[in-house]
Design a protein around this motif. Structure first.
Motif, mmCIF file in Angstrom:
data_model
loop_
_atom_site.group_PDB
_atom_site.id
_atom_site.type_symbol
_atom_site.label_atom_id
_atom_site.label_comp_id
_atom_site.label_asym_id
_atom_site.label_seq_id
_atom_site.Cartn_x
_atom_site.Cartn_y
_atom_site.Cartn_z
ATOM 1 N N LEU A 295 0.832 -1.203 0.000
ATOM 2 C CA LEU A 295 0.000 0.000 0.000
ATOM 3 C C LEU A 295 0.868 1.254 0.000
ATOM 4 C CD1 LEU A 295 -2.869 1.212 0.214
ATOM 5 C CD2 LEU A 295 -2.597 1.146 2.707
ATOM 6 N N PHE A 296 1.930 1.229 0.797
ATOM 7 C CA PHE A 296 2.836 2.380 0.833
ATOM 8 C C PHE A 296 3.485 2.615 -0.531
ATOM 9 C CE2 PHE A 296 7.245 3.889 1.253
ATOM 10 C CZ PHE A 296 6.969 5.184 1.661
ATOM 11 N N LEU A 297 3.914 1.557 -1.213
ATOM 12 C CA LEU A 297 4.534 1.714 -2.532
ATOM 13 C C LEU A 297 3.549 2.281 -3.549
ATOM 14 C CD1 LEU A 297 6.695 -1.538 -2.703
ATOM 15 C CD2 LEU A 297 7.538 0.815 -2.525
ATOM 16 N N ILE A 298 2.273 1.911 -3.420
ATOM 17 C CA ILE A 298 1.252 2.489 -4.305
ATOM 18 C C ILE A 298 1.132 3.988 -4.035
ATOM 19 C CG2 ILE A 298 -1.226 2.531 -4.810
ATOM 20 C CD1 ILE A 298 -1.210 -0.522 -4.237
ATOM 21 N N GLY A 299 1.131 4.371 -2.751
ATOM 22 C CA GLY A 299 1.106 5.795 -2.413
ATOM 23 C C GLY A 299 2.351 6.514 -2.885
ATOM 24 N N PHE A 300 3.499 5.856 -2.786
ATOM 25 C CA PHE A 300 4.770 6.403 -3.274
ATOM 26 C C PHE A 300 4.673 6.671 -4.776
ATOM 27 C CE2 PHE A 300 9.573 5.042 -3.717
ATOM 28 C CZ PHE A 300 9.866 6.258 -4.334
ATOM 29 N N PHE A 301 4.111 5.717 -5.526
ATOM 30 C CA PHE A 301 3.952 5.925 -6.968
ATOM 31 C C PHE A 301 3.013 7.093 -7.255
ATOM 32 C CE2 PHE A 301 1.346 5.225 -10.773
ATOM 33 C CZ PHE A 301 2.333 5.372 -11.741
ATOM 34 N N ALA A 302 1.882 7.160 -6.535
ATOM 35 C CA ALA A 302 0.940 8.263 -6.750
ATOM 36 C C ALA A 302 1.612 9.603 -6.494
ATOM 37 C CB ALA A 302 -0.281 8.086 -5.846
ATOM 38 N N THR A 303 2.429 9.677 -5.446
ATOM 39 C CA THR A 303 3.141 10.912 -5.106
ATOM 40 C C THR A 303 4.095 11.322 -6.218
ATOM 41 O OG1 THR A 303 3.032 10.386 -2.746
ATOM 42 C CG2 THR A 303 4.698 11.975 -3.430
ATOM 43 N N SER A 304 4.868 10.371 -6.720
ATOM 44 C CA SER A 304 5.862 10.674 -7.758
ATOM 45 C C SER A 304 5.208 10.987 -9.092
ATOM 46 C CB SER A 304 6.826 9.497 -7.915
ATOM 47 O OG SER A 304 7.544 9.261 -6.729
#
Length: 443
Positions: A295-304
């Motif tokens: 879930l964190f990596l998905i949020g990381f992708f959305a941020t970038s």
């Protein structure tokens, strides 16, 4: 944020009627918040939390307030004058044009590679056996190019809103998951400096690094692209702008909570830069399981990725504005015809200069993904990037206190004070950034 010297409405029979500030109009603020908060901002705040706990929470909050004043000033210029920000810069002298051109060419080249790499990193972590990082980076750049090329602002805003929703859910979930000590957090709102060397500069760096560089200048263009082109939208713009930086504040405070609870208390250090977020996903997996890490990596992708497509759209609009002014100047046409109405029409988003800059952001930077970043170019990039924010703050003070702005929409004391603080803050950070460069190796 600004206090103006007038009553808040335009006088005269043809004055636009003020719109009621309503949540249903919110849009450009979400875009600027999503674009301004990149992976680098999150990891910098995370490291601040890991190093100092909650001590610098107050600095993160002040950073958001400073950016509110800058974005409000940019939006107020566009709405009160009907002119674009680049048109205002150009009225201050040719030096502003030269600075802007050199900045967007060099900055765009290096930023393009950084944005693509940052967007590809979480995808590689999610799907490690599919392809190498550079190919994920190239894929995200191409997807961003195609998306911005074929869509106008309305679709762009909707997609950004969805991605911001993902960012919001992930960061707030993580902040709750680590069980923050709220008493310590409230104590962190008191302006206290860490007891260590360079604490003042580190604190100023955190204040200055919260949410946006050139994207703050792009805010006025997104305001126009939304269809807000006159002073009747001023109240709406101010609400929208506050929403932008409250949202930014939530992201930043949430990541500071994570850094303070997960890293500071356990004395765990992570790398600076985007790879620090990949390290955090590994730590999250050990502490809370695979699902939380994913879930964190998905949020990381959305941020970038929101930062990538936000710059692809917003800075391309600014570049198209520059080219249009240059073309009209060469043709002897009325240069003041550069207006927010033109941006609102959507014609700029289909123009040759807009698409040319899109291509510049996408394809030349791919060379850096294969060859690495040339040392001298990175130094120039760092200097120009450091110089942009004081340039923005000080030129907004100039424009919004002069006859270029209608009297009732010029700066009041609060606006001038906030912009002056921002200008001095970024000037100090600019001097530090320049002094920190390895100039002996450059020459």
């Amino acid at each position: 944020m600004a206090d103006t010297t007038g009553s808040g409405t335009t006088t005269g029979a043809s004055a636009p009627q003020p719109r009621r500030s309503s949540w249903k109009y919110i849009g450009p603020g979400i875009v600027v918040a999503a674009t301004g908060v990149g992976a680098g901002d999150l990891v910098a705040t995370l490291i601040a939390g890991s190093n100092f706990g909650y001590t610098l929470l107050w600095a993160a909050v002040i950073g958001c307030v400073v950016k509110i004043s800058l974005a409000e000033a940019a939006g107020r210029w566009h709405l009160s004058t009907g002119r674009t920000l680049f048109d205002g810069w150009a009225s201050l002298g040719r030096w502003t044009t030269w600075f802007f051109v050199v900045y967007v060419v060099i900055w765009g080249y290096v930023y393009g590679a950084a944005a693509m790499s940052s967007s590809g990193l979480p995808l590689q972590a999610l799907f490690p056996d599919v392809m190498a990082l550079k190919w994920w980076a190239i894929l995200t750049g191409l997807v961003g190019l195609v998306f911005v090329w074929f869509n106008k602002y309305a679709v762009f805003e909707k997609v950004m809103t969805v991605l911001v929703g993902i960012m919001f859910v992930v960061t707030v979930y993580l902040a709750v998951r680590v069980t923050p000590h709220l008493g310590d957090a409230f104590a962190g709102l008191l302006p206290v400096l860490p007891d260590e060397k360079d604490s003042i500069l580190n604190t100023l760096g955190l204040i200055g690094g919260v949410g946006g560089t050139i994207t703050l200048a792009a805010y006025g263009y997104w305001v126009n692209a939304k269809g807000w082109t006159n002073t009747g939208w001023m109240k709406v713009m101010r609400l929208d702008n506050r929403v932008a930086y409250i949202t930014t504040g939530v992201f930043v405070v949430a990541m500071l909570f994570v850094g303070a609870e997960m890293l500071h208390s356990a004395n765990v250090a992570i790398a600076s830069g985007d790879k620090g977020l990949v390290q955090l996903s590994d730590i999250l997996e050990k502490e809370y399981g695979n699902a939380t890490a994913k879930l964190f990596l998905i949020g990381f992708f959305a941020t970038s990725f929101t930062s990538l497509i936000g710059v692809w759209h917003g800075v391309s609009l600014m570049f198209a504005d520059f080219v249009e002014r240059y073309r009209k100047q060469r043709a002897g046409a009325d240069e003041k015809a550069l207006s927010g109405e033109e941006v609102a029409s959507g014609a700029r988003e289909k123009s040759v200069p807009f698409r040319a800059y899109l291509l510049w952001l996408t394809f030349p930077p791919m060379i850096l993904l294969f060859q690495g970043q040339p040392f001298r170019l990175i130094i120039i990039y760092g200097v120009l990037g450091a110089a942009f924010m004081p340039f923005l703050a000080l030129t907004l003070i100039w424009l919004l206190n002069s006859s270029r702005t209608p009297a009732e929409w010029r700066n009041g004391r609060l606006s001038n004070g906030m912009l002056a603080v921002a200008g001095l803050l970024f000037l100090v950070l600019c001097v530090k950034q320049i002094s920190d460069q390895d100039w002996s190796s450059f020459f």
